[in-house]
Design a protein around this motif. Structure first.
Motif, PDB file in Angstrom:
ATOM      1  N   ALA A   1       0.564  -1.389  -0.485  1.00 32.32           N
ATOM      2  CA  ALA A   1      -0.030   0.009  -0.012  1.00 32.32           C
ATOM      3  C   ALA A   1       0.808   1.280  -0.073  1.00 32.32           C
ATOM      4  O   ALA A   1       0.691   2.199  -0.655  1.00 32.32           O
ATOM      5  CB  ALA A   1      -0.601   0.304   0.795  1.00 32.32           C
ATOM      6  N   VAL A   2       2.005   1.084   1.147  1.00 26.73           N
ATOM      7  CA  VAL A   2       2.381   2.893   1.354  1.00 26.73           C
ATOM      8  C   VAL A   2       3.663   2.343  -0.411  1.00 26.73           C
ATOM      9  O   VAL A   2       3.830   3.257  -1.174  1.00 26.73           O
ATOM     10  CB  VAL A   2       3.871   2.277   2.020  1.00 26.73           C
ATOM     11  N   ALA A   3       4.016   1.446  -1.168  1.00 28.79           N
ATOM     12  CA  ALA A   3       5.049   1.413  -1.913  1.00 28.79           C
ATOM     13  C   ALA A   3       4.115   1.495  -3.709  1.00 28.79           C
ATOM     14  O   ALA A   3       4.838   2.483  -3.422  1.00 28.79           O
ATOM     15  CB  ALA A   3       5.057   0.028  -2.660  1.00 28.79           C
TER      16      ALA A   3
ATOM     17  N   ARG B   1      10.250  -1.306  -8.903  1.00 33.80           N
ATOM     18  CA  ARG B   1       8.944  -1.408  -8.948  1.00 33.80           C
ATOM     19  C   ARG B   1       9.484   0.256  -9.752  1.00 33.80           C
ATOM     20  O   ARG B   1      10.372   0.894  -8.700  1.00 33.80           O
ATOM     21  CB  ARG B   1       8.428  -0.285  -7.802  1.00 33.80           C
ATOM     22  N   PHE B   2       8.681   0.257 -11.501  1.00 35.21           N
ATOM     23  CA  PHE B   2       8.697   1.889 -11.565  1.00 35.21           C
ATOM     24  C   PHE B   2       7.747   1.897 -12.794  1.00 35.21           C
ATOM     25  O   PHE B   2       7.281   0.972 -12.940  1.00 35.21           O
ATOM     26  CB  PHE B   2       9.809   2.132 -12.290  1.00 35.21           C
TER      27      PHE B   2
ATOM     28  N   LEU C   1      12.127  -2.467  -3.027  1.00 33.81           N
ATOM     29  CA  LEU C   1      11.822  -3.360  -1.704  1.00 33.81           C
ATOM     30  C   LEU C   1      13.038  -4.715  -1.401  1.00 33.81           C
ATOM     31  O   LEU C   1      12.827  -5.468  -2.659  1.00 33.81           O
ATOM     32  CB  LEU C   1       9.973  -4.152  -2.188  1.00 33.81           C
ATOM     33  N   LEU C   2      12.964  -4.659  -0.247  1.00 32.85           N
ATOM     34  CA  LEU C   2      14.803  -5.280  -0.006  1.00 32.85           C
ATOM     35  C   LEU C   2      13.942  -6.545   0.917  1.00 32.85           C
ATOM     36  O   LEU C   2      13.403  -5.447   2.033  1.00 32.85           O
ATOM     37  CB  LEU C   2      15.833  -4.601  -0.124  1.00 32.85           C
ATOM     38  N   GLY C   3      14.499  -7.715   0.939  1.00 33.76           N
ATOM     39  CA  GLY C   3      13.492  -8.580   1.797  1.00 33.76           C
ATOM     40  C   GLY C   3      14.859  -9.455   2.090  1.00 33.76           C
ATOM     41  O   GLY C   3      15.428  -9.956   1.035  1.00 33.76           O
TER      42      GLY C   3
END
Length: 439
Positions: free
Chosen positions: A14-16, A89-90, A224-226
């Motif tokens: 949601a934030v991304a 993401r872009f 995002l890094l996981g």
């Protein structure tokens, strides 16, 4: 290598998504509005060849300026067998050209075409893109993991009866991702994880219009890094033993924060927009309005005041603008009431903070006599000298200084102030505990 990321990325989506479309269109969501003629302001990675030498210098951590790369460094606690997941993401710019049919079989680009009462406008849209990369900690410690990303060109033609057509086109966008890790300078095992994202397009050259450079740019770029089998450390609030390592992390045009589930440390969001750890979208928000710096209630009410002709233009400007206008018109009264305001308790640590003053432990619930210092304090605090306060919290600021948050014991509105979280703040040396000393 394109692989799926960890399920925990969904907690940060949601934030991304809010970052992805921040500033995509601004109220009043019409093409003719001046603020919608200069777009794409955050996380824009253009070809290096297009940037002037002065603009090529890497400055600052926020991504509000055009650049050719993003550079993220963060701290990771993980063993060799841990796995790092990265999701890039872009937005890829897509030009929407409205074309009128000419006598015969030809078409001519036009600014606007009205077909059966519906307006069709020439404008730029965007296509969301996601690319995942996975690598083991052991591998990226030995050598950087490099992946080339290509968002392909595309063309879509939508007929408009006998009067014309809409042609959507996008040019290919290319980027290179480098993921690496090396030991950080710290007393305990710790890695400095580095993610570099570069636009690898070779044109246009410097001096070309920005609109041309945007066609081959990554827009609203973030990642995002996981980690599976490890955890990230906050760069905003690292443990004391990792504070020096956190200061040594270099971030260019990006700002990494912990994300995902509250309190979790397995997901990190590297954003072109400054924010705090574990950011979240307000649960009262009925949908994205492309302007997270504004208040949903104000934007919704303003959108409702648009004339029918203005709404018609907004709907013709972009499908996402049309969705906003339609959604606002259908918002139930109870949802608007929720937008009017919400009160939430401030975030408190699981264990209340304490501070020792003159051998007494001061914590939530303690009673203290207020003795504000004579110089260098808020003038209003002097009116509270000698009053008894009830401690509601002991807080630590970014500089590591302690502050005692109190409500006034004989204040009739004390319960209300506590409910709102509105406190008076004093330094530990400005309070005198009113209880027996700790053994």
């Amino acid at each position: 290598m394109i692989l799926g990321g960890p399920p925990s990325f969904e907690a940060a989506r949601a934030v991304a998504d809010a970052i992805l479309y921040e500033g995509y269109l601004l109220y009043p969501y019409r093409r003719s509005s001046g603020k919608n003629r200069v777009r794409w302001q955050f996380g824009v990675l253009t070809p290096r060849s297009w940037l002037a030498p002065a603009a090529e210098r890497d400055t600052g951590v926020a991504g509000s300026a055009d650049a050719w790369r993003q550079w993220t460094e963060c701290l990771l606690e993980a063993h060799e067998d841990a796995t790092v997941h990265m999701r890039l993401r872009f937005l890829q710019i897509q030009h929407r050209s409205v074309q009128a049919r000419l006598p015969g079989t030809g078409f001519e680009p036009v600014d606007e075409l009205v077909v059966h009462g519906d307006r069709h406008l020439t404008f730029d849209e965007a296509v969301p893109r996601e690319y995942d990369v996975t690598a083991s900690v052991a591998d990226i410690r030995r050598a950087p993991h490099v992946a080339d990303v290509i968002a392909p060109a595309g063309e879509e033609i939508v007929p408009l009866g006998d009067l014309g057509r809409v042609v959507r086109t996008c040019r290919p966008v290319s980027a290179r991702v480098r993921l690496s890790a090396r030991p950080a300078d710290s007393p305990f095992p710790l890695l400095r994880l580095r993610l570099a994202i570069e636009n690898t397009a070779c044109s246009p050259s410097a001096g070309a219009p920005r609109t041309e450079a945007l066609r081959v740019s990554l827009v609203a770029t973030h990642s995002l890094l996981g980690v599976t089998g490890g955890s990230f450390l906050s760069l905003l609030d690292p443990p004391e033993w990792a504070a020096a390592a956190a200061r040594n992390c270099r971030n260019i045009h990006t700002f990494p924060v912990l994300a995902g589930a509250e309190g979790g440390r397995d997901v990190l969001l590297s954003s072109p927009i400054l924010m705090d750890d574990h950011p979240r979208v307000s649960p009262e928000s009925p949908g994205d309005l492309f302007d997270a710096t504004e208040i949903d209630e104000i934007l919704s009410l303003r959108t409702l005041t648009l004339t029918e002709e203005e709404k018609r233009e907004a709907r013709a400007t972009d499908p996402r603008a049309a969705a906003i206008v339609d959604r606002v018109e259908q918002v139930p009264r109870e949802v608007l009431a929720r937008l009017h305001g919400a009160v939430r308790s401030p975030r408190r640590p699981a264990t209340p903070e304490t501070v020792v003053v003159d051998g007494f432990r001061v914590t939530r619930g303690s009673r203290v006599r207020l003795r504000p210092r004579a110089h260098g304090t808020d003038a209003h605090d002097m009116f509270l000298a000698g009053r008894v306060g009830v401690v509601q919290a002991v807080r630590t600021d970014l500089d590591g200084s302690r502050h005692v948050a109190v409500t006034i014991e004989d204040d009739p509105a004390a319960d209300l102030h506590e409910w709102y979280g509105r406190y008076h703040y004093f330094a530990p040396e400005e309070v005198v505990p009113l209880k027996e000393p700790e053994p």
